[in-house]
Design an enzyme around this catalytic site. Structure first.
Site, short mmCIF file in Angstrom:
data_model
loop_
_atom_site.label_atom_id
_atom_site.label_comp_id
_atom_site.label_asym_id
_atom_site.label_seq_id
_atom_site.Cartn_x
_atom_site.Cartn_y
_atom_site.Cartn_z
N PRO A 1 -6.54 -1.24 3.11
CA PRO A 1 -6.99 -0.18 4.07
C PRO A 1 -6.48 1.05 3.12
O PRO A 1 -5.27 1.24 2.62
CB PRO A 1 -6.04 -0.16 5.31
CG PRO A 1 -6.02 -1.68 5.28
CD PRO A 1 -5.78 -2.20 3.84
N GLU A 2 -7.54 2.22 3.42
CA GLU A 2 -7.13 3.51 2.89
C GLU A 2 -6.17 4.14 3.74
O GLU A 2 -5.90 3.92 4.88
CB GLU A 2 -8.35 4.48 2.52
CG GLU A 2 -9.21 3.46 1.84
CD GLU A 2 -9.93 4.54 0.60
OE1 GLU A 2 -9.65 5.54 0.57
OE2 GLU A 2 -11.12 3.83 0.29
N LYS B 1 0.44 3.94 2.42
CA LYS B 1 -0.07 2.81 2.99
C LYS B 1 1.09 1.98 3.65
O LYS B 1 0.89 0.71 3.82
CB LYS B 1 -0.89 2.04 1.91
CG LYS B 1 -2.24 2.67 1.35
CD LYS B 1 -2.84 1.71 0.32
CE LYS B 1 -4.05 2.67 -0.10
NZ LYS B 1 -5.09 1.89 -1.12
N ARG C 1 9.38 6.67 -4.32
CA ARG C 1 8.50 6.50 -5.29
C ARG C 1 6.92 6.62 -4.91
O ARG C 1 6.01 6.45 -5.76
CB ARG C 1 8.70 4.94 -5.53
CG ARG C 1 8.46 3.91 -4.59
CD ARG C 1 8.33 2.60 -4.87
NE ARG C 1 8.22 1.49 -4.08
CZ ARG C 1 9.02 0.64 -3.42
NH1 ARG C 1 10.02 0.72 -3.70
NH2 ARG C 1 8.45 -0.12 -2.50
N ASN D 1 -10.39 3.18 -2.93
CA ASN D 1 -11.35 3.23 -3.85
C ASN D 1 -12.64 4.05 -3.38
O ASN D 1 -13.46 4.96 -4.21
CB ASN D 1 -11.85 1.73 -4.03
CG ASN D 1 -12.61 1.70 -5.39
OD1 ASN D 1 -12.32 2.61 -6.25
ND2 ASN D 1 -13.43 0.59 -5.42
N ARG E 1 -10.51 -2.54 -10.56
CA ARG E 1 -11.24 -1.90 -9.38
C ARG E 1 -12.78 -1.20 -9.82
O ARG E 1 -12.68 -0.77 -10.92
CB ARG E 1 -10.40 -0.84 -8.69
CG ARG E 1 -9.00 -1.40 -8.11
CD ARG E 1 -9.17 -2.39 -7.24
NE ARG E 1 -9.94 -1.87 -5.95
CZ ARG E 1 -9.32 -1.30 -4.98
NH1 ARG E 1 -8.18 -1.07 -5.00
NH2 ARG E 1 -9.85 -0.73 -3.87
#
Length: 269
Positions: free
Chosen positions: A2-3, A52, A124, A165, A250
């Site tokens: 998921p974005e 995410k 991070r 993506n 990707r």
């Protein structure tokens, strides 16, 4: 995977149903039974989304960290009852309150963590375009030191948190930037404009629950088109066939008329 807008939407919707209530926390699958027992029946004070990652903050300072990864999914359950097909779904985590319940299956991470671990995770991560106060200068500082392709860099969660993506392909197209262009060749004005587009696209996705990057009045919106290049056969603006190729594991998408290849990339074949 998921974005970022999907993760923020999960946090918003789940907190609307569970927030400020004592929440039943269980692990029907059993793999998170020990952690679930420590927060079961306590109040849910907040759900934070960063890129995410999801952080469920309970009374007493305990936090459940969830990262869906490639295969994780939440299933909403009406009311506080159990969902059908629990055995098949292999529910790692069930959160249930008086106004709804949610089952989690297949996450990369579902763990009880403490403040030092939360800090280690967020330290991070790059700025998240959907978080208030996110500073694009943090990402810019990293981009200026990298010759990696911009299409790789903006999906690096340590540079920008939450971009996947689809948003990569569509945002770069809007600004005529080829995904293979070295990150450190963008100037600050180009980066600021790209960041603003990412913010706009992610906010629209959060609001609607869909990824629609083509405006209704854009000529590219003919025939109900919702995206310019991602999984498209032809460019939404000039009708050039879309190039699709593997970019570090990707699929990348570009119209090489609207997004000319960077000279160094062209020379390298």
């Amino acid at each position: 995977m998921p974005e970022g807008h999907t993760i923020h939407r999960i946090a918003r919707d789940q907190f609307a149903a569970l927030g400020h209530h004592a929440v039943s926390v269980t692990s029907p699958q059993g793999r998170f039974a020990g952690g679930a027992a420590l927060v079961d029946g306590t109040g849910l004070e907040a759900i934070d989304a960063w890129g995410k990652h999801l952080f469920y903050r309970f009374e007493g300072g305990r936090v459940i960290h969830v990262h869906l990864g490639l295969f994780g999914k939440f299933f909403g359950v009406e009311g506080a009852g159990a969902a059908a097909g629990d055995t098949v779904r292999q529910v790692r985590l069930r959160l249930a309150g008086p106004e709804g319940a949610f089952d989690l299956t297949g996450p990369t991470a579902c763990e009880l963590i403490e403040a030092p671990e939360i800090k280690a995770i967020t330290d991070r991560l790059g700025p998240d375009p959907l978080r208030p106060g996110a500073d694009p200068a943090r990402a810019w500082a990293k981009l200026t030191r990298r010759r990696t392709p911009i299409g790789v860099a903006i999906m690096d969660q340590s540079v920008v948190a939450g971009v996947g993506n689809v948003f990569r392909a569509e945002s770069l197209f809007v600004h005529g930037i080829h995904p293979e262009r070295p990150s450190n060749t963008l100037d600050r004005a180009e980066w600021d404009a790209l960041w603003a587009t990412l913010v706009k696209m992610l906010r629209a996705g959060l609001r609607t629950g869909r990824i629609v990057t083509v405006g209704r009045r854009d000529p590219a919106a003919r025939d109900g088109r919702t995206r310019y290049v991602y999984k498209q056969e032809h460019c939404g603006r000039c009708s050039t066939p879309i190039r699709r190729w593997d970019l570090t594991g990707r699929w990348a998408y570009a119209c090489e008329t609207c997004q000319p290849r960077w000279p160094e990339a062209e020379a390298g074949g």
